[in-house]
Design a protein around this motif. Structure first.
Motif, short mmCIF file in Angstrom:
data_model
loop_
_atom_site.label_atom_id
_atom_site.label_comp_id
_atom_site.label_asym_id
_atom_site.label_seq_id
_atom_site.Cartn_x
_atom_site.Cartn_y
_atom_site.Cartn_z
N ALA A 38 0.54 -0.81 -0.09
CA ALA A 38 0.35 0.12 -0.05
C ALA A 38 0.32 1.46 -0.12
O ALA A 38 0.28 2.09 0.34
N ALA A 39 2.35 1.23 0.12
CA ALA A 39 3.88 2.39 0.07
C ALA A 39 2.62 3.22 1.08
O ALA A 39 2.90 4.36 1.23
N ASP A 40 2.59 2.11 2.29
CA ASP A 40 2.43 3.49 3.62
C ASP A 40 2.93 3.26 4.93
O ASP A 40 3.04 2.75 5.41
N PHE A 41 4.23 4.31 3.88
CA PHE A 41 5.52 4.26 4.96
C PHE A 41 4.82 4.43 5.83
O PHE A 41 5.59 4.86 6.69
N GLU A 42 5.08 5.25 6.59
CA GLU A 42 4.39 5.72 8.14
C GLU A 42 3.80 4.62 8.95
O GLU A 42 4.42 3.94 10.03
N GLN A 43 3.58 3.97 8.36
CA GLN A 43 2.96 2.27 8.94
C GLN A 43 3.74 1.88 8.78
O GLN A 43 4.45 1.17 10.10
#
Length: 101
Positions: A38-43
């Motif tokens: 998901a390209a969820d860099f914060e996660q």
């Protein structure tokens, strides 16, 4: 990753905690893969940060080291680095050998 990185010596008094610890690491690996897709860099940053803290607490230095790399990769948005370190984490967990002292 060298063969010695897959061998971990854990204090005998932690033996009862290790199955749950490893189960949580496998769930964490799944979460890392989902966040990467998901390209969820914060996660990814949060998961890497948690890995850094929990690994050394139980004697798994490689978990902490990979967590640092994942956290750093998430901060910089380096997807190639994240892919490599998450793959290395999966490899590590699949080949891990634990000795209790």
């Amino acid at each position: 990753m060298g063969e010695e990185n897959y061998k971990v010596k854990v204090a005998k008094d932690l033996e009862d905690l290790i199955p749950v610890f490893l189960s949580n690491r496998k769930k964490e690996l799944d979460s890392l893969r989902v966040a990467l897709a998901a390209a969820d860099f914060e996660q990814l940053r949060q998961l890497g940060h948690r890995m850094r803290g929990v690994g050394n607490s139980y004697g798994f230095e490689q978990v902490s080291l990979l967590g640092k790399h994942i956290e750093d990769g998430a901060r910089s948005g380096d997807k190639a680095s994240l892919e490599a370190h998450i793959a290395a984490y999966g490899d590590y967990l699949s080949k891990l050998q634990i000795a209790y002292e």
